[in-house]
Design a protein around this motif. Structure first.
Motif, short mmCIF file in Angstrom:
data_model
loop_
_atom_site.label_atom_id
_atom_site.label_comp_id
_atom_site.label_asym_id
_atom_site.label_seq_id
_atom_site.Cartn_x
_atom_site.Cartn_y
_atom_site.Cartn_z
N VAL A 134 0.86 -1.19 0.00
CA VAL A 134 0.00 0.00 0.00
C VAL A 134 0.90 1.23 0.00
CG1 VAL A 134 -1.63 1.36 1.37
CG2 VAL A 134 -1.94 -1.13 1.14
N ASP A 135 0.63 2.15 -0.93
CA ASP A 135 1.45 3.34 -1.10
C ASP A 135 0.67 4.57 -0.63
OD1 ASP A 135 3.42 5.18 -2.01
OD2 ASP A 135 2.38 5.38 -3.92
N ILE A 136 1.29 5.36 0.24
CA ILE A 136 0.70 6.62 0.70
C ILE A 136 1.72 7.71 0.44
CG2 ILE A 136 -0.30 7.88 2.63
CD1 ILE A 136 -0.89 5.15 3.93
N GLY A 190 0.39 5.48 7.33
CA GLY A 190 0.98 4.19 7.06
C GLY A 190 0.92 3.25 8.25
N ASN A 237 -8.61 -2.00 -1.15
CA ASN A 237 -8.59 -0.59 -1.53
C ASN A 237 -9.85 0.14 -1.06
OD1 ASN A 237 -6.08 -0.54 -2.77
ND2 ASN A 237 -6.89 -0.99 -4.80
N ILE A 248 -4.73 6.33 0.08
CA ILE A 248 -3.77 5.45 -0.58
C ILE A 248 -3.82 5.65 -2.08
CG2 ILE A 248 -4.07 3.75 1.26
CD1 ILE A 248 -5.62 2.03 -0.84
N THR A 253 -1.63 -0.92 -5.31
CA THR A 253 -2.04 -2.16 -4.64
C THR A 253 -2.58 -3.18 -5.63
OG1 THR A 253 -2.64 -0.86 -2.70
CG2 THR A 253 -3.49 -3.10 -2.81
#
Length: 294
Positions: A134-136, A190, A237, A248, A253
């Motif tokens: 997961v990208d923030i 995160g 998601n 996110i 994802t």
């Protein structure tokens, strides 16, 4: 230090002197031939050997040659030292070797050897299920904060104008599309995601990685029922975005082709080491490499 771009000399020094010391600390699934690809981005596009192909500022290289059925035949990188040499000198050590699509030899061009502004690895993997990440990103948090701050009469402004109106471009680190508080908030989010993984998903193995401008959160358990396939990732998601309202990037994802910044690589745009972190209190200003001159 004030954030800035690393110089070519600093990038080379980091991968020659400092990065090799971190290799033994890489997550166990990041090996020379486990991820399906490694990728490198350049600040300045570099030519390839074939004349009518545009110069490249981003390249992906497979870790294995495969046959017509997709089965592995020959590893492109025998050891992780081979990966390091590719990172240091991507044109000289291009796995495509004599292919006309390989990067052109800098000596033939009489141009500088390209330096990696960023180094990535593929989340899709040969030895384990597709890695769940997961990208923030602080940029998204800053955009949302600016939209909440600025009055409606400037709602038609583009992102830069909106950020400038909200005072974000002038805040430290000046000139970046976010402030340090946005990076700190991304990291806080995160660790909220990590708690969700551990509490809601009973995850036993998670990892939080400072990405240079935000955070990557990994769920590393292997789910034998569905191995976190595309459908289950879409559900995740929706849970994070709609139920928990965590900003996110859902594409990261759910897209099997995605790459992620290699832990301990250099984020050259901000002179920061991408690295695992243990607390939301992590000070991003502490991530400056030894080789960077303040």
């Amino acid at each position: 230090m004030t954030w800035r771009q690393a110089t070519r000399e600093e990038i080379y020094a980091y991968y020659a002197e400092e990065f090799p010391r971190y290799v033994d600390n890489l997550p166990e699934f990041i090996t020379a031939d486990g991820p399906k690809q490694y990728a490198v981005a350049f600040r300045d596009p570099h030519p390839v050997r074939k004349d009518d192909i545009p110069d490249k500022d981003f390249i992906r290289r497979d870790t294995w040659q495969t046959d017509a059925t997709g089965e592995r035949t020959t590893a492109e990188f025998s050891t992780f030292e081979d990966v390091i040499e590719f990172i240091r000198h991507p044109a000289r050590n291009d796995p495509l070797e004599r292919s006309e699509f390989a990067l052109a030899d800098p000596e033939v061009l009489e141009e500088p050897d390209p330096r990696p502004d960023a180094v990535y690895y593929a989340l899709d993997h040969w030895e384990r299920p597709w890695v769940l990440l997961v990208d923030i990103d602080a940029k998204e948090i800053a955009r949302e904060r600016a939209a909440d701050t600025v009055s409606e009469d400037v709602s038609d402004q583009d992102d830069d104008a909106l950020l400038e109106t909200a005072g974000i471009l002038d805040a430290a680190p000046a000139g970046y599309p976010y402030a340090f508080e946005d990076v700190d908030r991304a990291i806080e989010f995160g660790f909220e995601v990590r708690d969700i993984f551990e509490d809601d998903f009973n995850a036993e193995k998670t990892l939080a990685v400072y990405s240079g401008q935000g955070i990557h959160v990994y769920l590393l358990d292997t789910d034998l029922a569905h191995r976190y396939d595309e459908q289950s990732r879409e559900v995740l998601n929706d849970l994070l975005l709609e139920t928990y309202e965590i900003p996110i990037d859902p594409v990261v994802t759910a897209d099997r082709r995605r790459v992620a910044r290699l832990p301990y690589s250099l984020h050259a745009d901000v002179c920061s080491i991408v690295q695992p972190i243990e607390s939301p209190d992590f000070d991003v200003r502490s991530a400056t490499p030894e080789v960077i001159e303040e």
